[in-house]
Motif scaffolding. Structure first.
Motif, mmCIF file in Angstrom:
data_model
loop_
_atom_site.group_PDB
_atom_site.id
_atom_site.type_symbol
_atom_site.label_atom_id
_atom_site.label_comp_id
_atom_site.label_asym_id
_atom_site.label_seq_id
_atom_site.Cartn_x
_atom_site.Cartn_y
_atom_site.Cartn_z
ATOM 1 N N GLU A 23 67.510 103.025 -62.122
ATOM 2 C CA GLU A 23 66.888 102.514 -61.056
ATOM 3 C C GLU A 23 66.674 100.964 -61.235
ATOM 4 O O GLU A 23 66.910 100.204 -60.145
ATOM 5 C CB GLU A 23 65.464 103.091 -61.018
ATOM 6 C CG GLU A 23 65.420 104.466 -61.134
ATOM 7 C CD GLU A 23 65.800 105.057 -59.799
ATOM 8 O OE1 GLU A 23 66.009 104.215 -58.863
ATOM 9 O OE2 GLU A 23 66.262 106.179 -59.696
ATOM 10 N N HIS A 59 58.525 103.140 -58.150
ATOM 11 C CA HIS A 59 58.744 104.256 -58.914
ATOM 12 C C HIS A 59 57.805 104.846 -59.978
ATOM 13 O O HIS A 59 58.096 105.927 -60.884
ATOM 14 C CB HIS A 59 60.304 104.222 -59.707
ATOM 15 C CG HIS A 59 61.365 103.953 -58.829
ATOM 16 N ND1 HIS A 59 61.866 104.922 -57.891
ATOM 17 C CD2 HIS A 59 61.950 102.865 -58.428
ATOM 18 C CE1 HIS A 59 62.826 104.473 -57.387
ATOM 19 N NE2 HIS A 59 62.949 103.108 -57.604
ATOM 20 N N ARG A 76 61.031 110.911 -64.051
ATOM 21 C CA ARG A 76 61.899 111.802 -63.456
ATOM 22 C C ARG A 76 63.283 111.133 -62.802
ATOM 23 O O ARG A 76 64.079 111.661 -62.195
ATOM 24 C CB ARG A 76 61.463 112.581 -62.163
ATOM 25 C CG ARG A 76 60.097 113.488 -62.548
ATOM 26 C CD ARG A 76 59.909 114.532 -61.111
ATOM 27 N NE ARG A 76 60.421 114.459 -60.162
ATOM 28 C CZ ARG A 76 59.768 113.844 -59.115
ATOM 29 N NH1 ARG A 76 58.776 113.382 -59.125
ATOM 30 N NH2 ARG A 76 60.304 113.562 -58.013
ATOM 31 N N SER A 77 63.836 110.407 -63.521
ATOM 32 C CA SER A 77 65.115 109.530 -63.529
ATOM 33 C C SER A 77 65.332 109.014 -64.721
ATOM 34 O O SER A 77 64.753 109.063 -65.873
ATOM 35 C CB SER A 77 65.006 108.784 -62.125
ATOM 36 O OG SER A 77 66.395 108.165 -62.323
ATOM 37 N N SER A 78 65.939 107.775 -64.661
ATOM 38 C CA SER A 78 66.272 106.893 -65.837
ATOM 39 C C SER A 78 65.823 105.273 -65.284
ATOM 40 O O SER A 78 66.228 104.952 -64.062
ATOM 41 C CB SER A 78 67.783 106.781 -65.960
ATOM 42 O OG SER A 78 68.038 105.620 -66.792
ATOM 43 N N ASP A 108 62.671 108.713 -70.351
ATOM 44 C CA ASP A 108 63.696 108.936 -69.293
ATOM 45 C C ASP A 108 64.130 110.553 -69.299
ATOM 46 O O ASP A 108 64.563 111.068 -70.416
ATOM 47 C CB ASP A 108 64.928 108.267 -69.412
ATOM 48 C CG ASP A 108 64.735 106.551 -69.156
ATOM 49 O OD1 ASP A 108 63.972 106.413 -68.331
ATOM 50 O OD2 ASP A 108 65.253 105.857 -69.923
ATOM 51 N N TYR A 126 75.974 114.003 -68.223
ATOM 52 C CA TYR A 126 75.001 112.800 -68.079
ATOM 53 C C TYR A 126 75.265 111.910 -68.993
ATOM 54 O O TYR A 126 75.041 110.768 -68.451
ATOM 55 C CB TYR A 126 73.375 113.622 -67.954
ATOM 56 C CG TYR A 126 72.376 112.181 -67.685
ATOM 57 C CD1 TYR A 126 72.435 112.106 -66.247
ATOM 58 C CD2 TYR A 126 71.517 111.770 -68.617
ATOM 59 C CE1 TYR A 126 71.411 110.955 -66.302
ATOM 60 C CE2 TYR A 126 70.765 110.639 -68.297
ATOM 61 C CZ TYR A 126 70.688 110.301 -66.816
ATOM 62 O OH TYR A 126 69.710 109.468 -66.614
#
Length: 229
Positions: free
Chosen positions: A21, A88, A15-17, A10, A54
């Protein structure tokens, strides 16, 4: 003996977690109630407004997931996880995606260590040719439903131990090894490898990179910056 390359996932490859998602999709599919989003709503806004960090946001999402996973069947979680991956799976950073491809061609043993749930982590890492995956695991009851108990809650502090375990179990070598991480949880891992790469690091990781002379790489928009330590 194969050389090992160890990656956080991640924020370094994805490019996110994966967890964020997954939770958002579980709510959208009405598997989790809408109220689950309230657990992390303020932390999310604080992070987006740069008033909070974050880490606080992601830990709030972890709380929401752990609370509402109770009673959910493993089959349903796997189905939703696959749905998330189908949408994703290509949302990756170019630098780490190309590094994975390069190391794979050189026959490196690709190891992923992440705090995302292992169910969805396995699906994502399968897309990128990982040989072994360590992720957060949740207890199941006799009917295949989650109890809400985390089986390896200390995973975040044991990443270096997991790396050494994999090296011993899979007959690997740390000579010529590569490691990629972005937060302080990855510092013990990067201290074990020959080539340490801090990718899009947070402040604590950046400071560690400066102290240790590690590579610092930042990918922003369509540019990849390699900074001097």
């Amino acid at each position: 003996m194969r050389k090992v390359a160890v990656f956080d996932v991640d924020g370094t490859i994805f490019r996110s977690s994966l967890l964020i998602e997954l939770v958002d999709t579980l709510i959208a599919e009405r598997v989790f109630p809408k109220s689950a989003a309230r657990v992390y709503a303020k932390a999310k806004v604080d992070w987006l407004d740069r008033k909070g960090d974050y880490e606080a946001y992601i830990m709030a999402v972890v709380r929401a997931f752990t609370l509402h996973i109770r009673g959910l069947s493993s089959d349903k979680l796997l189905r939703i996880s696959q749905q998330v991956i189908d949408i994703h799976k290509h949302r990756t950073y170019r630098f780490t995606r190309e590094l994975l491809s390069e190391l794979g061609r050189k026959n490196y043993f690709l190891l992923a260590i992440s705090n995302s749930p292992k169910d969805i982590l396995d699906l994502f890492c399968r897309e990128y040719g990982f040989d072994k995956v360590y992720g957060r695991m949740y207890e199941l009851d006799g009917k295949g439903r989650f109890t809400g108990k985390v089986l390896n809650a200390d995973l975040a502090t044991d990443k270096a131990k997991l790396l050494l375990r994999a090296v011993a179990k899979e007959n690997l070598t740390l000579k010529g090894s590569v490691g990629v991480g972005d937060t302080e949880a990855d510092i013990p891992v990067l201290k074990k490898v020959d080539r340490a790469i801090c990718f899009n690091p947070n402040k604590k990781m950046y400071q560690a990179a400066r102290r240790n002379g590690w590579e610092i790489v930042v990918e922003r928009k369509d540019m990849i910056y390699k900074l001097s330590a």
